[in-house]
Write an enzyme that holds these catalytic residues in place. Structure first.
Site, PDB file in Angstrom:
ATOM      1  N   SER A   1       0.656  -1.278  -0.103  1.00 23.28           N
ATOM      2  CA  SER A   1       0.095  -0.044  -0.200  1.00 23.28           C
ATOM      3  C   SER A   1       0.854   1.252  -0.095  1.00 23.28           C
ATOM      4  CB  SER A   1      -0.908  -0.124   1.210  1.00 23.28           C
ATOM      5  OG  SER A   1      -0.196  -0.436   2.519  1.00 23.28           O
TER       6      SER A   1
ATOM      7  N   GLU B   1      18.997  17.037  -5.588  1.00 24.02           N
ATOM      8  CA  GLU B   1      20.043  15.947  -4.852  1.00 24.02           C
ATOM      9  C   GLU B   1      21.236  15.447  -5.787  1.00 24.02           C
ATOM     10  OE1 GLU B   1      16.816  13.636  -2.185  1.00 24.02           O
ATOM     11  OE2 GLU B   1      16.145  13.966  -4.037  1.00 24.02           O
TER      12      GLU B   1
ATOM     13  N   HIS C   1      22.160   4.410   1.026  1.00 24.34           N
ATOM     14  CA  HIS C   1      22.163   5.774   1.265  1.00 24.34           C
ATOM     15  C   HIS C   1      23.376   6.301   2.203  1.00 24.34           C
ATOM     16  CE1 HIS C   1      20.881   9.813   2.219  1.00 24.34           C
ATOM     17  NE2 HIS C   1      19.535   9.328   1.386  1.00 24.34           N
TER      18      HIS C   1
ATOM     19  N   ARG D   1      25.129   8.555  -5.318  1.00 25.18           N
ATOM     20  CA  ARG D   1      25.392   7.943  -4.004  1.00 25.18           C
ATOM     21  C   ARG D   1      26.423   6.869  -3.815  1.00 25.18           C
ATOM     22  NH1 ARG D   1      18.834   7.366  -2.650  1.00 25.18           N
ATOM     23  NH2 ARG D   1      18.685   9.767  -2.522  1.00 25.18           N
TER      24      ARG D   1
ATOM     25  N   HIS E   1      19.618   1.099   1.384  1.00 23.10           N
ATOM     26  CA  HIS E   1      18.239   1.900   1.260  1.00 23.10           C
ATOM     27  C   HIS E   1      17.463   1.605   0.228  1.00 23.10           C
ATOM     28  CE1 HIS E   1      16.312   5.919   1.251  1.00 23.10           C
ATOM     29  NE2 HIS E   1      16.606   6.079  -0.015  1.00 23.10           N
TER      30      HIS E   1
ATOM     31  N   ARG F   1      20.400   3.838  -8.842  1.00 22.35           N
ATOM     32  CA  ARG F   1      19.287   4.780  -9.052  1.00 22.35           C
ATOM     33  C   ARG F   1      19.585   6.293  -8.772  1.00 22.35           C
ATOM     34  NH1 ARG F   1      15.395   6.968  -5.385  1.00 22.35           N
ATOM     35  NH2 ARG F   1      16.504   5.850  -3.771  1.00 22.35           N
TER      36      ARG F   1
HETATM   37  C1  SIN Z   1      16.676  11.159   0.495  1.00 20.97           C
HETATM   38  O1  SIN Z   1      15.627  12.193   0.784  1.00 20.97           O
HETATM   39  O2  SIN Z   1      17.739  11.275   0.603  1.00 20.97           O
HETATM   40  C2  SIN Z   1      16.049  10.202  -0.383  1.00 20.97           C
HETATM   41  C3  SIN Z   1      15.616  10.281  -1.697  1.00 20.97           C
HETATM   42  C4  SIN Z   1      15.610   8.948  -2.440  1.00 20.97           C
HETATM   43  O3  SIN Z   1      15.927   7.847  -1.880  1.00 20.97           O
HETATM   44  O4  SIN Z   1      15.477   8.961  -3.880  1.00 20.97           O
END
Ligand code: SIN
Length: 558
Positions: free
Chosen positions: A15, A118, A239, A285, A346, A381
């Protein structure tokens, strides 16, 4: 034998954003059941802080978003998938907005969304709701789904296995699922013409993870047992920045903090990303996580720091209210103190192989979001491309089901047979093995890998698989046992996939093959369950591994 059988048009397992968005879009024409292992909101979506990436600014372009996605994915993304995801994103996001999702606007600009940045993004293109984007999307979608009479929620219900019309045939069709009702402690059958797996990733396979407890890779393990192909499981994203504190469980420190100027420092206060990558803290990342891992190993300290103290305190409190308050609860005022951080598992970039309409290898069985491997993420990703993948593919599954609807199985569904299983008197087996799988994955199959450590993990997992399988057939099911069976299956596939890939690329880094090898390894790794010859699946058999050239179009069934 339990003779409870329920019937629906579409059964959705999970969900989060993918499951709810699909449900909402199908509900006018289909009867929908949604299963949640815990409360209906408990999903990775709910904890997503950063946001959803899409081209919303006049200075940005589809070409730039496509290029950034391929670059992060280290040339292992599927070209067609990246292009349509990026191009369809704005329309899907407008649908979310129409449905009531409130993304943050720029200060003093009611008509302009605040776009953040980001790692790996060349432009500001991430829509967010402060630092609680997933929570806001989940809120709006749950509200919309609850308003629809055709949608029924089943909280505390866990899918056990998919039901196939002829499990021993080469081309079976999915006709439903066995479902464990955790409150009644009873397994029953659900008959459905379409089953959608939207159960998220497998971060809990690792000891340290940003994921909520529900992320035990159930959908991937079930699809594997049913005979669907699983791709690219060696690409587990770590992460770079989770809060390091003895009492903080799984709390993410969003990459958006680095997007707004956060600096990574070691215990000597050095900015160690300088000289590591031209984008410094905003490098992709995999690179930042490896740099932190190297710093930790070199220094002997348990963590590094994310320093925000040079930025305006009032801005930080307003932009990151959730992170600010949570850190404060642990005694860290991020406006005046650097935040102790460590990398943690992550995001599962691999998953169930799907085509461009979310169809798996098994007719009637669809997969969307983190549970799937669509080809969008490749070897790593790009930040905030995950909620995006969820909404784009949810829409495509809906199109596929509407245009080419699978029919309801007209026979009788098999019923769950517990055989001679008895109540467990050794719950310690489950908790011990849970811990052992997760610890060995962290120690031997983590951010930096080697053949020797992977082989060690393989040997340990073989013993664990046999022990868990024997226990599974002997005792009555519980959710802990079902999850344990799933995490050991996923761990096994990750190790086999990592052993197969003889190069380093994106999230898979091995000291034995430290370079990328485009000539031989621009391929996806595929894990497939050995052919079934008897009714009882042999969980301890090693997956059959192969590779799939990137240029080869994925086969679709419906
Ligand atoms: C984050 O807020 O760093 C995670 C965002 C993501 O994993 O795409």
């Amino acid at each position: 034998m339990v003779d409870r059988v329920e019937e629906t048009d579409v059964l959705i397992v999970g969900s989060g954003v993918s499951g709810l968005f699909t449900a909402f879009k199908l509900a006018d024409t289909h009867k929908i059941f949604i299963l949640s292992k815990k409360q209906e909101y408990e999903s990775s979506t709910y904890y997503a802080q950063g946001g959803i990436a899409s081209v919303f600014s006049l200075t940005d372009s589809f070409e730039a978003h496509i290029k950034d996605t391929h670059k992060a994915g280290v040339n292992l993304c599927r070209e067609d998938v990246v292009t349509f995801c990026v191009e369809e994103a704005p329309e899907r996001i407008h649908e979310l907005i129409d449905l009531g999702v409130q993304f943050s606007k720029r200060d003093g600009h009611d008509n302009e969304y605040d776009l953040t940045k980001e790692g790996g993004h060349s432009h500001r293109r991430i829509l967010h709701a402060k630092d609680m984007t997933g929570q806001e999307i989940e809120r709006a979608l749950l509200q919309a789904c609850h308003a629809h009479p055709n949608i029924t929620f089943y909280e505390y219900h866990m899918a056990v296995d998919f039901i196939l019309d002829d499990p021993l045939s080469e081309y079976p069709r999915c006709i439903g699922a066995f479902v464990f009702d955790q409150e009644q402690e009873q397994v029953f059958s659900v008959k459905a013409s379409s089953v959608l797996i939207a159960s998220g990733g497998a971060g809990k396979v690792y000891l340290y993870t940003s994921n909520p407890d529900v992320c035990t890779g159930d959908g991937i393990a079930m699809a594997y047992r049913a005979g669907a192909r699983i791709a690219n499981m060696e690409f587990m994203q770590f992460h770079p920045t989770c809060l390091f504190h003895p009492h903080a469980k799984s709390f993410l420190i969003s990459e958006a903090l680095r997007g707004e100027g956060g600096i990574l420092r070691n215990h000597k206060n050095e900015r160690f990303m300088e000289g590591t990558h031209p984008l410094k803290e905003l490098a992709p990342r995999d690179i930042v996580a490896r740099a932190i891992d190297a710093e930790i190993k070199k220094s002997g300290h348990d963590n590094v720091f994310l320093d925000m103290t040079h930025l305006d305190g009032e801005f930080l409190k307003d932009r990151f209210p959730n992170i600010y308050q949570t850190c404060l609860q642990f005694g860290i005022d991020l406006t005046t103190q650097p935040i102790p951080v460590v990398p943690a598992a992550h995001y599962t970039c691999g998953g169930i192989v799907i085509d461009e309409y979310g169809r798996t290898d098994i007719p009637g069985l669809y997969a969307v979001g983190e549970v799937s491997c669509s080809g969008l993420h490749g070897a790593n990703r790009l930040a905030s491309n995950s909620l995006l993948e969820g909404v784009v593919f949810a829409h495509r599954v809906v199109e596929s089901i509407k245009v080419d609807p699978p029919s309801l199985f007209d026979g009788t569904l098999p019923q769950w047979d517990p055989g001679t299983a008895v109540d467990s008197d050794e719950a310690i087996v489950v908790s011990h093995n849970w811990d052992e799988v997760r610890r060995l994955m962290w120690n031997y199959v983590g951010i930096v890998r080697s053949n020797k450590r992977l082989q060690r993990a393989k040997r340990r997992l073989q013993l664990l698989k046999e022990e868990i399988d024997e226990y599974y057939w002997r005792v009555l099911v519980s959710s802990d046992l079902l999850e344990l069976r799933n995490i050991v299956t996923i761990a096994d596939i990750i190790v086999e996939s990592a052993l197969l890939r003889k190069e380093s690329r994106g999230l898979h880094f091995t000291v034995d093959f430290p370079e990328s090898d485009d000539q031989n390894w621009k391929v996806e790794t595929i894990a497939h369950r050995p052919p079934k010859t008897k009714k009882r699946p042999k969980a301890w058999e090693t997956p059959q591994m192969s590779t799939l050239p990137l240029l080869k179009k994925r086969k679709a069934h419906s």
